[in-house]
Write an enzyme that holds these catalytic residues in place. Structure first.
Site, PDB file in Angstrom:
ATOM      1  CB  VAL A  15      20.778  28.623  10.054  1.00 58.64           C
ATOM      2  CG1 VAL A  15      21.761  28.566  11.216  1.00 58.64           C
ATOM      3  CG2 VAL A  15      20.782  30.020   9.445  1.00 58.64           C
ATOM      4  CE  LYS A  35      16.461  26.085  -1.350  1.00 55.93           C
ATOM      5  NZ  LYS A  35      15.938  26.051   0.022  1.00 55.93           N
ATOM      6  CG  ASP A  48      18.267  29.042   0.815  1.00 53.21           C
ATOM      7  OD1 ASP A  48      18.356  30.231   1.187  1.00 53.21           O
ATOM      8  OD2 ASP A  48      17.184  28.449   0.707  1.00 53.21           O
ATOM      9  N   GLY A 108      15.092  21.352   1.199  1.00 56.54           N
ATOM     10  CA  GLY A 108      13.834  21.666   0.527  1.00 56.54           C
ATOM     11  C   GLY A 108      13.528  23.148   0.496  1.00 56.54           C
ATOM     12  N   GLY A 110      10.588  25.603   1.794  1.00 53.62           N
ATOM     13  CA  GLY A 110       9.383  25.668   2.616  1.00 53.62           C
ATOM     14  C   GLY A 110       9.120  24.348   3.311  1.00 53.62           C
TER      15      GLY A 110
END
Length: 236
Positions: A15, A35, A48, A108, A110
């Protein structure tokens, strides 16, 4: 370009990436979101990058690899026999996108030091190789200070600049720890508080999200967020 890393999973990194992208798109900039490794998502599910596109609008979205298991990229690749994503591959992809875009965001998976490949390559290595600053996304409440401090220390040790810390999901009714962390997070991370995105922002329509994004992020990211004014609303 900007690398965006969380202090862990579930802190609101996607987000926040969308918020940075939305502000840039609204300003007429050509934005790409890369990503390197999408994990825990099957082939036909939105990832994502799709979330960012739905919130931010016209972006170029690129995934280098997608792994079905919700694991660290190196582990997820090994389990299904796929080649891992290596930092050099990410850097090459960023170079190509930079040639045709005004802003490239690298999101990234995590935390900063999650392994991408068997040799121990991480998002920190990607940022170092690109000479790109890292925007750190952290949670609001109890337990976030240690993770933010470790992330900041890892960046400094590697000579990678920190673009600031953004709280990825600021609660509507913040508890004492969250209110205190408005002062403590930038201190332990040794980086400015660069924003606080309200919880639930990712569920908003794109037009409304763009307005929220501008209020939630600092001027360095194209927004209007003032950390002193914001902290003043939530005395500890």
């Amino acid at each position: 370009m900007l690398v965006i890393s969380g202090t862990g999973t579930g802190v609101g990194k996607t987000v926040v990436t969308a918020a940075v992208a939305a502000i840039a798109v609204a300003a007429g900039r050509r934005v790409a979101v890369l990503k390197p490794a999408q994990t825990g998502v099957s082939t036909d599910e939105p990832g994502d990058v799709d979330v960012v596109r739905a919130l931010a609008g016209e972006i170029t979205g690129v995934e280098l690899r997608r792994f079905p298991d919700p694991l660290a990229p190196d582990t997820a690749a090994r389990r299904v026999g796929m080649p891992p994503v290596r930092p050099s591959e990410v850097a090459s992809a960023v170079g190509e996108l930079t040639a045709t875009h005004d802003l490239v965001l690298v999101e990234g998976a995590g935390g900063l030091l999650v392994r991408l490949d068997p040799d121990g390559g991480t998002l920190a290595d990607v940022a170092w190789s690109l000479g790109a600053p890292v925007l750190v996304v952290a949670s609001a409440g109890l337990g976030t200070l240690n993770a933010a401090a470790l992330t900041g220390e890892a960046l400094r040790t590697r000579g990678v600049a920190c673009a600031g810390v953004v709280i990825g999901s600021w609660p509507a009714d913040p508890d004492l720890a969250s209110r205190c962390n408005l002062d403590d997070l930038p201190s332990v991370a040794n980086a400015p508080l660069a924003g606080a995105v309200p919880e639930g922002a990712g569920e908003l329509p794109a037009a409304e999200f763009a307005l929220v994004a501008r209020r939630a992020l600092a001027p360095a990211l194209g927004g209007e967020f003032d950390p002193k004014e914001f902290a003043g609303r939530y005395p500890a």
